[in-house]
Design an enzyme around this catalytic site. Structure first.
Site, PDB file in Angstrom:
ATOM      1  N   LYS A 265      39.650  35.634  40.193  1.00 11.11           N
ATOM      2  CA  LYS A 265      40.579  36.100  41.206  1.00 11.11           C
ATOM      3  C   LYS A 265      40.172  35.665  42.618  1.00 11.11           C
ATOM      4  O   LYS A 265      40.965  35.056  43.345  1.00 11.11           O
ATOM      5  CB  LYS A 265      40.656  37.626  41.145  1.00 11.11           C
ATOM      6  CG  LYS A 265      41.507  38.230  42.213  1.00 11.11           C
ATOM      7  CD  LYS A 265      41.370  39.736  42.227  1.00 11.11           C
ATOM      8  CE  LYS A 265      40.076  40.135  42.921  1.00 11.11           C
ATOM      9  NZ  LYS A 265      40.031  41.579  43.218  1.00 11.11           N
ATOM     10  N   THR A 266      38.932  35.967  42.971  1.00 11.15           N
ATOM     11  CA  THR A 266      38.513  35.681  44.347  1.00 11.15           C
ATOM     12  C   THR A 266      38.540  34.184  44.622  1.00 11.15           C
ATOM     13  O   THR A 266      38.981  33.751  45.684  1.00 11.15           O
ATOM     14  CB  THR A 266      37.098  36.243  44.602  1.00 11.15           C
ATOM     15  OG1 THR A 266      37.084  37.602  44.170  1.00 11.15           O
ATOM     16  CG2 THR A 266      36.768  36.209  46.071  1.00 11.15           C
TER      17      THR A 266
ATOM     18  N   ASP B 229      44.568  41.991  48.711  1.00  6.22           N
ATOM     19  CA  ASP B 229      43.696  42.052  47.532  1.00  6.22           C
ATOM     20  C   ASP B 229      43.795  43.448  46.904  1.00  6.22           C
ATOM     21  O   ASP B 229      44.121  44.406  47.592  1.00  6.22           O
ATOM     22  CB  ASP B 229      42.251  41.776  47.997  1.00  6.22           C
ATOM     23  CG  ASP B 229      41.313  41.554  46.828  1.00  6.22           C
ATOM     24  OD1 ASP B 229      41.810  41.324  45.706  1.00  6.22           O
ATOM     25  OD2 ASP B 229      40.086  41.600  47.035  1.00  6.22           O
ATOM     26  N   GLU B 230      43.486  43.564  45.637  1.00  4.97           N
ATOM     27  CA  GLU B 230      43.480  44.858  44.938  1.00  4.97           C
ATOM     28  C   GLU B 230      44.763  45.637  45.193  1.00  4.97           C
ATOM     29  O   GLU B 230      44.747  46.821  45.537  1.00  4.97           O
ATOM     30  CB  GLU B 230      42.278  45.707  45.383  1.00  4.97           C
ATOM     31  CG  GLU B 230      40.928  45.032  45.237  1.00  4.97           C
ATOM     32  CD  GLU B 230      40.381  45.047  43.823  1.00  4.97           C
ATOM     33  OE1 GLU B 230      41.149  45.352  42.879  1.00  4.97           O
ATOM     34  OE2 GLU B 230      39.196  44.748  43.652  1.00  4.97           O
TER      35      GLU B 230
ATOM     36  N   GLN C  59      43.444  47.652  35.993  1.00  2.00           N
ATOM     37  CA  GLN C  59      42.218  48.089  36.657  1.00  2.00           C
ATOM     38  C   GLN C  59      42.512  49.084  37.780  1.00  2.00           C
ATOM     39  O   GLN C  59      41.706  49.274  38.683  1.00  2.00           O
ATOM     40  CB  GLN C  59      41.464  46.885  37.212  1.00  2.00           C
ATOM     41  CG  GLN C  59      40.926  45.995  36.114  1.00  2.00           C
ATOM     42  CD  GLN C  59      40.040  44.885  36.660  1.00  2.00           C
ATOM     43  OE1 GLN C  59      38.949  45.121  37.136  1.00  2.00           O
ATOM     44  NE2 GLN C  59      40.529  43.664  36.579  1.00  2.00           N
TER      45      GLN C  59
ATOM     46  N   ARG D 292      33.013  44.640  32.201  1.00  2.00           N
ATOM     47  CA  ARG D 292      31.883  44.254  33.061  1.00  2.00           C
ATOM     48  C   ARG D 292      30.865  43.434  32.280  1.00  2.00           C
ATOM     49  O   ARG D 292      30.015  42.750  32.843  1.00  2.00           O
ATOM     50  CB  ARG D 292      31.146  45.476  33.628  1.00  2.00           C
ATOM     51  CG  ARG D 292      31.922  46.404  34.544  1.00  2.00           C
ATOM     52  CD  ARG D 292      32.667  45.697  35.617  1.00  2.00           C
ATOM     53  NE  ARG D 292      34.052  45.457  35.209  1.00  2.00           N
ATOM     54  CZ  ARG D 292      34.864  44.596  35.805  1.00  2.00           C
ATOM     55  NH1 ARG D 292      34.432  43.876  36.809  1.00  2.00           N
ATOM     56  NH2 ARG D 292      36.103  44.433  35.390  1.00  2.00           N
TER      57      ARG D 292
END
Length: 744
Positions: free
Chosen positions: A33-34, A219-220, A250, A607
């Site tokens: 994503k980043t 973002d998010e 998420q 994770r």
DNA sequence: GACATATCTAAAGCC
DNA sequence: TAGATATGTC
């Protein structure tokens, strides 16, 4: 031809090169994503000739903003003029420049939750309110909820009807707002709310920012609340170049006000939106991805998508049903050692233990401590929320702005200098009638004359310290102001006098804080400026993450699943897979509650890069009582194909533990007695009579025994405190309050 | 006012 | 169990 984009996969590339019009990037866990976002910005600047000045990128955390800024700088070099900010810092900047129209001075201060709490507490006290019914935390959550929905105090009163409960909260809300205004202060919610208000009220200002920020990224996005959505909507309306990135799976912060509808309905809100799904996972093995999918796919409220990976299946997820919470910790510790023995490239820092609640860390800490395994606990308590840091910040804030009564109240008797409630009341009374700040009022004869010699001396010295620094602050470095406060307030001395492990770490934190100051001073110097107290306080207003996860430290990482979001580890343990813990008993009676827990489970599982272990314990000590547990429903939701271990959950589990999660409400003589209090009473009645030990009976070095803690050694006698170190706690902990002690 | 003792309560935590 | 806070005592 555009080689920096060549590393992107097809979907990432499409996302990064779609610049005009609304765009929703659904970015699954570990899907890059980043990287996609930073490349998108790079593409705008390098290939589309878009000025950095027109770009606004908004994140939730400072850490995310910092990371994005660094990565964009690496890709494009100079990005002067670009705003890569958190929601709050972005709004703060706007309000500082254009907020005067709202009736705030442009030097308004930002109150953090601790300040908010102390204001509400005082308001409750003034009104003699029941502190149970109107607990500050509850009142503040109502206020915050109202603000997030743009509900004014009056509208709140109307909406909630005539119930006395809400009438009182209305009064508090109203008084709270007035006090903030009077103090020229905003809380975190106000930063967003007032920016939205400003845009609504002043078209010219709105136009200015719409014209400037022609390209917006968020973002998010699944974590945005209604106000944040509105802010973005207003800014983006003119051109529609709004790109939001997120993953509904998420979304784990609805309890904090995040509104998952924002991401689920983006296409409705922004007409003509394009959607790009990033579904290829680059982090985990096939089994982990498949198992995580089998859990999350049970949620009904989600966008259709499916993570996949080219990676091998890898090992299956291992499940272990431990006998007890102690056994669970032992298993994890042994497993870590075993894996490290088998695979020499694994380091302690490759392991993470992700739990649902912070209390679960205790068993692991004990066990790791005993076995001499290094670990770091990432607790919920942030550096700047620590008492000693907050205290010193209030001292500095008071020097910076001597009218700040909220800060004064916090430090007037910290360290204890003999200024108690009575003295404070008399100062407040005079301050009110003379309309002065408390600092001004406290040296007036009408206050001083009424005080005891000791109190008046303490008050005089305190006022002199603050006033002299307030005058001198511009001729001193921030670090010098800080040092002066530390010493002359007697703060450090008070800590040193009580020589405990806690105080040692407090002093360490205070030193750490000084290095924060020095760092900021250096930053300012590099920018050709001098760090002023005001700018230092300002820079701290929105910062919180000094003690984030440090991946370089050679230690097993212990943290909640919430704080693990965005991180990854080769080996992940998820302990406490039990009904009531995970999913939490507070969520099990609502389907949307379970869905959020399930998303959290998904976040935890994803994770893990290589190995994932889940454990539960047959019996667990909770709240001082050991109980049988039931295995988490999430274990059953993982497809058997992907999992091994001594699972017994297919057997019918006798629900012995159910009772404790549905507490019985009992009323006796009209007063509510909580089930826990009842249990406590029973236990107390059954406890052996206390043997009280007087201070004069022992001296340092004596062996003593405590009913609960066992054998220990007396360390020191000070005041009425007997400090004993108990063997069971090792060197780490000392205990006080040793009434039920027996000399051996 | 400071310290000692009793009582109550218990999720997650960004800015 | 353990921390935070209210209440009691010197």
């Amino acid at each position: 031809m555009i080689d920096y984009l060549s590393k992107l996969n097809k979907q990432q590339y499409e996302a990064a090169t779609t610049i005009e019009g609304p765009l929703l990037i659904l970015a699954g866990a570990g899907s890059g994503k980043t990287g996609t976002m930073t490349h998108r910005i790079a593409y705008m600047v390098k290939d589309c000739n878009i000025s950095p000045y027109s770009i606004l990128a908004v994140t939730f955390t400072n850490k995310a903003a910092k990371e994005m800024r660094e990565r964009v700088e690496n890709l494009v070099g100079n990005i002067q003029g670009m705003w890569i900010q958190t929601f709050h810092s972005c709004c703060l900047r706007i309000l500082r420049m254009d907020g005067d129209r709202l009736g705030y001075g442009n030097n308004f201060v930002v109150y953090d939750p601790v300040d908010q709490k102390s204001i509400v507490k005082n308001l409750c006290k003034e009104r003699n309110l029941d502190e149970k019914r109107f607990a500050p935390a509850y009142v503040l959550s109502e206020i915050s909820k109202a603000k997030e929905a743009e509900i004014s105090p009056e509208a709140y009163a109307r909406r909630k009807g005539g119930l006395e409960q809400f009438q009182v909260i209305y009064q508090l809300y109203d008084a709270y707002e007035k006090q903030l205004k009077k103090n020229n202060a905003m809380d975190f919610d106000d930063l967003i709310l007032n920016t939205v208000r400003l845009f609504e009220m002043d078209e010219e200002v709105l136009l200015k920012y719409q014209n400037r920020f022609k390209y917006i990224m968020v973002d998010e996005y699944q974590d945005t609340n209604m106000l944040q959505y509105k802010l973005i909507k207003m800014l983006g309306e003119a051109h529609g170049n709004v790109c939001v990135v997120g993953d509904d799976d998420q979304s784990i912060y609805q309890w904090r006000g995040a509104d998952i509808r924002n991401i689920l309905e983006f296409e409705k809100d922004f007409k003509g939106a394009k959607v790009v799904k990033l579904e290829e996972n680059y982090r985990s093995t096939g089994n982990i991805i498949a198992a995580a999918h089998s859990v999350i796919s049970r949620n009904t409220q989600r966008k259709d998508k499916k993570l996949w990976t080219r990676a091998e299946d890898g090992e299956k997820i291992e499940y272990y049903r431990a006998e007890s919470d102690y056994d669970e910790a032992r298993y994890v510790a042994d497993k870590i050692k075993e894996l490290m023995r088998k695979n020499e490239s694994l380091k302690y820092s490759d392991f993470a233990i992700l739990y649902r609640t912070n209390v679960q860390s205790r068993r692991f800490e004990e066990c790791f401590g005993k076995k001499g395994m290094p670990y770091q606990v990432l607790s919920g308590l942030r550096f700047f929320d620590r008492k000693e840091i907050k205290d010193l910040m209030c001292y500095m804030r008071l020097v910076d702005n001597p009218k700040d009564d909220v800060s004064l109240l916090r430090v007037i008797n910290e360290p204890k200098r003999g200024v108690g409630a009575k003295t404070v009341e008399s100062i407040q009374a005079v301050a009110k009638t003379t309309e002065m700040s408390m600092l001004e009022a406290m040296t007036l004869p009408e206050v001083m004359d009424g005080l005891s010699a000791k109190a008046s001396q303490a008050v005089g010295e305190f006022a002199a310290l603050i006033n002299s620094l307030a005058i001198e602050k511009d001729n001193m470095s921030v670090a010098d102001v800080y040092d002066t406060l530390l010493v002359r307030s007697g703060y450090v001395k008070a800590l040193e006098e009580q020589d405990t492990v806690e105080n040692e770490s407090r002093i360490e934190n205070l030193l750490e804080f000084k290095s924060v100051i020095e760092e900021k001073a250096k930053d300012a110097e590099n920018a050709g400026e001098v760090l002023t107290l005001a700018s230092f306080m300002e820079s701290l207003a929105l910062v919180a993450d000094v003690d984030n996860h440090n991946p370089d430290e050679e230690a097993v990482v212990l943290m909640t699943m919430h704080s693990a979001k965005g991180l990854e580890f080769p080996v992940v343990f998820m302990p406490g897979m039990e009904t009531g813990i995970f999913p939490s008993y507070r969520s099990i009676d609502r389907e949307d509650g379970i869905e959020e827990e399930r998303r959290l489970c998904y976040v935890g599982m994803t994770r893990a890069k290589q190995r994932l272990f889940m454990t539960s314990a047959e019996t667990r000590m909770l709240y001082g009582k050991t109980d049988f547990t039931t295995e988490s429903q999430f274990l059953k939701e993982i497809d058997r194909k992907y999992m091994t271990g001594n699972a017994v959950y297919e057997k019918k589990n006798q629900g012995m533990s159910q009772a404790r999660y549905s507490p019985v409400t009992t009323y006796s003589k009209g007063t509510y007695v909580s089930p826990i209090a009842q249990l406590e009473a029973v236990r107390k009645a059954a406890a052996p009579p206390k043997e009280t030990l007087a201070k004069s009976d022992v001296q340092p070095g004596d062996l003593v025994e405590h009913v609960k803690f066992g054998k220990g050694t007396v360390i020191e006698l000070k005041g009425n405190i007997v400090t004993v170190m108990f063997e069971e706690f090792g060197v780490k902990k000392m205990a006080r309050d040793m009434a039920p002690l027996k000399k051996l």
